[in-house]
Structure formats: C-alpha cells, structure tokens
Scaffold this motif. Structure first.
Motif, short mmCIF file in Angstrom:
data_model
loop_
_atom_site.label_atom_id
_atom_site.label_comp_id
_atom_site.label_asym_id
_atom_site.label_seq_id
_atom_site.Cartn_x
_atom_site.Cartn_y
_atom_site.Cartn_z
N ARG A 34 18.52 1.63 -30.11
CA ARG A 34 18.13 3.05 -30.19
C ARG A 34 19.17 3.90 -29.47
NH1 ARG A 34 12.25 2.17 -29.80
NH2 ARG A 34 11.63 2.30 -31.99
N ALA A 35 19.57 3.42 -28.27
CA ALA A 35 20.57 4.16 -27.46
C ALA A 35 21.87 4.29 -28.23
CB ALA A 35 20.81 3.43 -26.15
N VAL A 36 22.27 3.17 -28.89
CA VAL A 36 23.52 3.20 -29.65
C VAL A 36 23.41 4.22 -30.79
CG1 VAL A 36 25.05 1.85 -31.15
CG2 VAL A 36 24.15 0.86 -29.06
N GLU A 37 22.20 4.27 -31.40
CA GLU A 37 21.98 5.19 -32.52
C GLU A 37 22.19 6.63 -32.04
OE1 GLU A 37 18.05 5.04 -34.06
OE2 GLU A 37 18.54 6.27 -35.79
N ILE A 38 21.62 6.93 -30.84
CA ILE A 38 21.75 8.29 -30.30
C ILE A 38 23.21 8.59 -30.00
CG2 ILE A 38 21.14 9.77 -28.30
CD1 ILE A 38 18.43 8.16 -28.32
N LEU A 39 23.86 7.59 -29.35
CA LEU A 39 25.25 7.80 -28.96
C LEU A 39 26.16 7.97 -30.18
CD1 LEU A 39 25.57 5.21 -26.04
CD2 LEU A 39 25.49 7.69 -25.89
N ALA A 40 25.78 7.29 -31.26
CA ALA A 40 26.66 7.33 -32.44
C ALA A 40 26.38 8.52 -33.36
CB ALA A 40 26.51 6.02 -33.22
N PRO B 49 26.86 11.83 -33.17
CA PRO B 49 27.92 12.80 -33.46
C PRO B 49 28.99 12.24 -34.40
CG PRO B 49 27.57 12.50 -31.08
CD PRO B 49 26.75 11.51 -31.75
N LEU B 50 29.05 10.93 -34.49
CA LEU B 50 30.11 10.33 -35.30
C LEU B 50 29.70 10.20 -36.77
CD1 LEU B 50 30.88 7.36 -32.86
CD2 LEU B 50 31.99 9.61 -32.94
N GLU B 51 28.47 10.68 -37.06
CA GLU B 51 27.88 10.45 -38.39
C GLU B 51 28.82 10.84 -39.52
OE1 GLU B 51 23.75 11.43 -40.76
OE2 GLU B 51 24.21 12.48 -38.88
N THR B 52 29.53 11.92 -39.35
CA THR B 52 30.36 12.42 -40.42
C THR B 52 31.45 11.44 -40.81
OG1 THR B 52 31.51 13.56 -38.69
CG2 THR B 52 30.00 14.89 -40.07
N ARG B 53 31.94 10.70 -39.78
CA ARG B 53 33.07 9.82 -40.08
C ARG B 53 32.67 8.72 -41.08
NH1 ARG B 53 36.07 8.96 -34.62
NH2 ARG B 53 36.54 11.16 -34.22
N ASP B 54 31.57 8.01 -40.76
CA ASP B 54 31.13 6.93 -41.70
C ASP B 54 29.61 6.84 -41.69
OD1 ASP B 54 30.63 4.78 -43.25
OD2 ASP B 54 32.17 3.50 -42.34
N PRO B 55 28.97 7.33 -42.76
CA PRO B 55 27.50 7.39 -42.79
C PRO B 55 26.88 5.99 -42.71
CG PRO B 55 28.46 7.90 -44.95
CD PRO B 55 29.60 7.79 -44.01
N ARG B 56 27.62 4.95 -42.99
CA ARG B 56 27.00 3.61 -42.99
C ARG B 56 26.70 3.11 -41.59
NH1 ARG B 56 31.19 0.40 -46.40
NH2 ARG B 56 32.48 1.79 -45.15
N LEU B 57 27.35 3.72 -40.57
CA LEU B 57 27.16 3.24 -39.18
C LEU B 57 25.71 3.38 -38.75
CD1 LEU B 57 28.32 2.26 -36.45
CD2 LEU B 57 28.77 4.66 -35.91
N ILE B 58 25.19 4.65 -38.90
CA ILE B 58 23.80 4.88 -38.47
C ILE B 58 22.86 4.02 -39.29
CG2 ILE B 58 21.94 6.62 -38.32
CD1 ILE B 58 24.13 6.91 -36.19
N LYS C 145 19.15 -0.56 -39.58
CA LYS C 145 18.77 -1.85 -40.18
C LYS C 145 18.65 -2.91 -39.09
CE LYS C 145 20.70 -1.60 -44.82
NZ LYS C 145 21.91 -1.88 -45.57
N ALA C 146 19.63 -2.91 -38.16
CA ALA C 146 19.61 -3.91 -37.08
C ALA C 146 18.35 -3.76 -36.25
CB ALA C 146 20.84 -3.74 -36.19
#
Ligand code: ADP
Length: 640
Positions: free
Chosen positions: A441-447, A449-458, A463-464
């Motif tokens: 969850r923490a990683v999701e929050i931290l990541a 702002p980076l959403e625009t770079r690669d939508p598959r990250l979130i 999924k994890a």
C-alpha cells in the motif's frame, strides 16, 4: 509293639506255615531223608514271598527251612548242621530276589524280559542253594562224596521246577480280580483244556506206561494250547498240575530214576511254557496299547475343530472327520465317492508336506477361503495324503476390518496433521502477509506521482496486493476447513478401544521385544470422540515405542491405565524409556518440535488440540516414573 511289627509276624508266620505244609506234601522220594526231593514247590513259594515282601524277609526263609528239616524230614544231622544248611536257600533266594527287584521287579510278568530274568535268577538261586545245602551235609559227613553230583542235580532240578510252577502263579494271584474278569464266560474252554491235560497226564504218568519218558513230550500239546489261550498264569497252573500228577505217579508206580529224568524234561517244558506265556502276554499288551492309541486318535480326529480328510492316491476321499463333513457338507464320504478336487479345486499337492491358502467349495457351490496343511501317508498307513483344512473366513474378515480401521485412523491423522499445519502456517505467515500488504500500500502511495510515466506500475502493485490478500485468505480458509471437523463425543468402552489400538502395534512391539500392557477396564465410565481418542492413543504409544528403542530389549515396557476423576476419566500411557528431555519439555506441545531425524513434531500438538477440541486435555505428568508418562483427560460431558 507297633502295628507294622504285628503285620510282619503274621505275614512271616503265615509264610513259614505254608512252607512247612508244602514241604510235607512234596516230600516224595527224598535222598537220604534230606530235603533233596525231585520237586520243591517251597522254593517257588520262597522266591514269590521275597519278591512280593522284599528280601529283608529272608531270615523267615531260613527259619521255615529249619522247621521243615526238624518236623517234616527228620534229618539225620545235628541241629547246627541243619541250621547251616537252612541258611543256604535264605541267602541264595534273598540275593536273587533283591537283584530281580532292583531290575524293576516282576510285578506284572507280562514280558519276555521278565520271564527270562525270573528263569535265569531261579536257575542261579537253585544252584547256589543246592551247593550250600549239600556242602553243609557233606562236611558234617551225612552225605557221601560219591552221590554229591546226583544230590546237587536233584536239588537243583527240584528247586527250579518248584519256582517255575509256583512263583509266577503266586505273583499273578495279586491280580486275581483281573484274572477273574478274563475267565468269565469261558468255562467250557477251561473244562476242555483241563480234560485234555488230565488225559495226557494219565497217559504219561499213569500205570499203563509207568513212567516211560518217551511220552512226556505229549504234555507239550496241552501246555502250548493253554499258554496260547491264557498266557503266564494259565501256563504255570498247567505246569503245577503236571508236577502234582508226577508226584502222584511217583508215589504209586514211578521209579525214582525215571522221576528225576522226567523232572529234567519238565524244566524244559516249564521254561518253554513260561516264555510262550510271556510272549502271549506281551502280544496282548501290545494289542491293548495299539487299540488304546487308535481309540485316542479317533477321538482326537472326531473332536478336532479343524477338518481332517484322508485322500487315496486317486484323490478319492476315504476318511473325513466330523468337522470336515460339516465344513464341506459331506454326508458319508465313502458312499458319496467324493474327490479331493471337488472340495479343494485349486489345491495342487506336488510336495510330500505343505501348507497353502486356497478356496474350499461347499456342496459344489459356496466358495470360502481355507488354509490347508497336508502330509503324505506312507505304509504302514494306507497310501495317500492327510489334509487338515481350516476355514479362515472369519479370520480374513477380521483382518480386513483391522486394515480398514488402520486406514481410517491414518486418514484421520493426515487430516488432523494438515489442519495443524495450516494453523501453524497461518500463525507464522499472518504477520508477514499483513506487513507485505501494508508495504505494498505504501509503495502504491509513493509511486502515485509517477503514474504518468508507466500506468502499468500502479496496476502491478495493486495486483501484488490482491494476491497477498488472497494468499492470507487461503491460509485462513484452509485452517478453518481442517479445524471445523465436528467432534462426536459419546460413551466409550475403554478396554475395547485401547485393545484395538494396541493390536495395531502388536507386530512392531513383538519385533522389538516390547511389552504393551493395558489395565483399562470396560467398567470405567468414559466419554469422548472414539476416533480422535484412538488417534491420540496411537500417537502416544507410537512415541513410547520410539523412545523404547533407546533402552535394552529386556526393559521395554508400555503401560496403559485408566481411572475415573471428578473432571472426567483419565488414561495414562507410561513407558520405561529415557523420558522427555528437559529442553524439549518446555515446548513439547508446540508444532514442529521434534528430536527425531524423520519426525514432523506435529503428533503431540495435534493430539492436544484434538483433546481440547472435545473438552478434554493432554499433558505430560512428571511425577514418579523415570520414563515418560502422558495423561489424556477425557471430557466430563458431551460438548454442546
Ligand atoms: P514426532 O514424534 O514427530 O517427533 P511428537 O509431537 O509426537 O512428534 O513428539 C515430539 C517430541 O517429543 C519427540 O520428538 C520426542 O523428543 C518427544 N517425546 C514424545 N514422546 C516421548 C516419549 N514417550 N519419551 C520421550 N520423548 C518423547
């Protein structure tokens, strides 16, 4: 004076009186008025007396002989010489009687060995007595040296005939009731034989031939007949009659010389008759034994619980006991002409002896499992095979039941193990999973702002997280699934329950020389889930046997007890092993605690949770025993 002494005097006195009477009756044709006559039945009486009463009665013999010398014979010698001469038969017959008794006595006289010992002993005793007796008179000058040989021969033959005619008869008198049974209903035969014997006696010793010894052989015919019919007692009675006939003849018309010659012939007759009689007795004894053995064997076969069949070489059943007839539904095997292949179709008898499991057939239709043992019969038995057949239907059913129960127990155990494993895993993995989800969850929050770079990250992080939540859910559900097994608490028969579990360890315990002993009684009231309590006991006994491997075979014991308490009945399993080590004891009931190379460390954990699940408990009792003692606390009431 004691009663036994009175008895001795009566017996000794009676013997002396009989001796003197016999001496008077047979004092026929004496040599120089001495006790040297052609027939001395007193010798026969003496030997029988000493054999029956014991050689210690020998002094009575000397006294009897002295009295006979004084009152019957009127011997022409001084009293000391007579006393000396009287000692001879006492010593000779006393010694031989003792020898015969030491050789097993002649209480039955039913064997050739007995007959030979008696005749041999009598021959030696008569000779020793003759030598002693004649020497005394010769030294005293009463008996001239020239007739010493004749005197010895006459004395010897007279004594020996006396023994052969009287001793066996007197010994047999002890068995008079038995003899009375034998002669019952055979009067005509006895009369016939007596007439034949008397006629022959008249022919041989009567006035017509006046002692012609050529005819004495005729006596063999009646004596042989009597010997073959009656054995030893009949034989000796016949020889006694012959002696009386001879004495009667010698009183009236036989010459002294022919009486002595006849006596020598009669020794042969007496010996032959005695041996023949003994052979007949031996044969009838052997027949009696064979008949008794046969009767016992028949009874054994009839009552044997197993079926016994005898088959001829052509496979025809020639004999079947009661159990066999019942097992195979045979009416009468001879009449039915049943073949072995009809009863045991799959049995192949290719060896002389063997054992096999096969199928039996009842009345040509019903098939059942049997165990067959067989052996080839050799002569003197009739040719063929003997089979012992045991119906093992019940045994196989019991074994199948046992196997089924073991499988059920093992399945239940595996289930319980899986449950415990799931609980342990849930317990161990719950925290890391929760942490994992939080971190994700923490990683999701931290990541974010980076959403625009690669939508598959979130998306991947989500999924994890979902998978981590699913994994912990699966673990929880697994635990609940295995844990949810409802208990079935009911009344238990502890003796039967324990016996069933102990039975499962029978082979293993026997192999390692351990003794499992249970005093659990059916009387002790008990409640519990039968299968689960059996699983717990199974675990505890298995652990106990594992622990016993570390001690000497002679000291391997497991003891199971049960007793009622206020909070429900207790069952203890105690072993003579080394006990639970101190560092294991602290966490003994925790999962995965084990000291065994192939152990899982789940047995005790599962057992405790099973017991607690039904309202009972399991604990280690540290009191008393050097080995381990586990106590199962059964529930006091059915859990609702
Ligand atoms: P496992 O038998 O797989 O080791 P258990 O839970 O049944 O698992 O037993 C745990 C441990 O407890 C064993 O490894 C052993 O060290 C100890 N233990 C159990 N029963 C006995 C016993 N009767 N005597 C000595 N030690 C025992």
């Amino acid at each position: 004076m004691r009663a036994t002494s009175y008895e001795k005097i009566w017996v000794g006195g009676g013997y002396v009186a009989a001796y003197v009477c016999l001496d008077a009756l047979s004092f026929v044709q004496p040599l120089l008025k001495l006790g040297i006559t052609p027939w001395n039945p007193q010798a026969g009486l003496t030997l029988a007396f000493l054999l029956v009463r014991g050689w210690r009665f020998a002094p009575w013999t000397a006294a009897a002989a002295l009295l006979a010398e004084l009152f019957v014979r009127g011997s022409p010698a001084p009293i000391p010489v007579l006393a000396l001469a009287s000692l001879a038969p006492a010593l000779a017959y006393g010694a031989v009687a003792r020898w015969l008794v030491e050789r097993g006595g002649l209480s039955t006289l039913r064997t050739r060995r007995d007959a030979l010992y008696l005749s041999g002993g009598a021959g030696v005793a008569a000779l020793a007595s003759a030598v002693g007796y004649t020497s005394a008179f010769m030294v005293a000058g009463v008996l001239p040296l020239e007739i010493l040989g004749a005197a010895l021969a006459r004395y010897w033959v007279g004594d020996l005939n006396g023994v052969l005619t009287l001793t066996p008869l007197l010994i047999y008198l002890q068995r008079a009731p038995e003899l009375a049974v034998q002669i019952r209903g055979r009067g005509a035969l006895i009369v016939g034989q007596a007439v034949f014997l008397c006629a022959t006696l008249w022919l041989v010793f009567g006035p017509t031939v006046a002692g012609d010894i050529r005819f004495v052989y005729a006596l063999f015919a009646p004596v042989a007949w009597i010997a073959l019919t009656w054995g030893v007692p009949g034989t000796t009675l016949a020889t006694l009659l012959i002696q009386i006939g001879l004495m009667f003849g010698s009183e009236h018309w036989l010459a002294t010389s022919s009486v002595i010659e006849i006596q020598f012939l009669l020794v042969t007759l007496g010996l032959t008759a005695l041996l023949l009689g003994a052979v007949v007795a031996e044969r009838s004894l052997a027949l009696e034994r064979v008949a008794a053995a046969e009767a016992e064997q028949r009874a054994l076969l009839t009552t044997a619980p197993d079926a016994v069949l005898i088959a001829a070489p052509d496979q025809r059943i020639v004999s079947a006991n009661l159990a066999a007839r019942r097992l195979f539904g045979l009416a009468d095997p001879d009449a039915d002409d049943v073949k072995l292949s009809t009863l045991l179709p799959a049995l192949d008898v290719s060896t002389n002896t063997g054992r096999k499991r096969t199928t039996g057939v009842l009345m040509g239709t019903v098939r059942f499992p049997v165990e067959v043992a067989w052996t080839r019969l050799d002569p003197p038995a009739r040719h063929g095979f003997l089979f012992m057949v045991r119906d093992i239907t019940d045994q196989e059913a019991a074994q199948a039941q046992l196997r089924e129960r073991d499988t059920a127990l093992a399945r239940a155990m595996r289930l319980a193990m899986a449950g415990e494993l799931a609980t342990a895993l849930t317990h161990e993995l719950n925290q890391p999973m929760t942490a994992l989800v939080s971190y994700l969850r923490a990683v999701e929050i931290l990541a974010a702002p980076l959403e625009t770079r690669d939508p598959r990250l979130i998306e991947t992080l989500r999924k994890a997280m979902r998978e981590a939540l699913r994994a912990s859910d699966v673990l929880k559900r697994l635990r609940d699934f295995y844990r949810s097994g409802a208990t079935d608490v009911a009344e238990l028969d502890l003796a039967a329950l324990v016996a069933e579990v102990v039975q499962a360890f029978h082979d293993r315990a026997t192999r390692m020389g351990a003794h499992i002993d249970s005093s659990a009684s059916s009387q002790v009231p008990a409640l519990g889930d039968r299968i689960q309590v059996q699983m717990v006991l199974h675990n505890l006994i298995g652990n106990a046997l594992d622990a016993l491997a570390e001690v000497e075979p002679g000291a391997r014991a497991v003891r199971i007890k049960a007793w009622p308490t206020d909070r429900g009945t207790c069952i203890s399993v105690e072993d003579s092993g080394p006990g639970v080590s101190a560092d294991v004891e602290k966490e003994l009931f925790d999962p995965f605690v084990t000291t065994k190379p192939d152990g899982m460390g789940l047995g005790l954990a599962i057992s405790r949770s099973l017991m607690r699940g039904q309202g009972g408990d399991l604990r280690l009792d540290r009191e008393g025993t050097p080995g381990a003692r586990f106590v199962i606390q059964l529930p006091s009431s059915a859990k609702v």
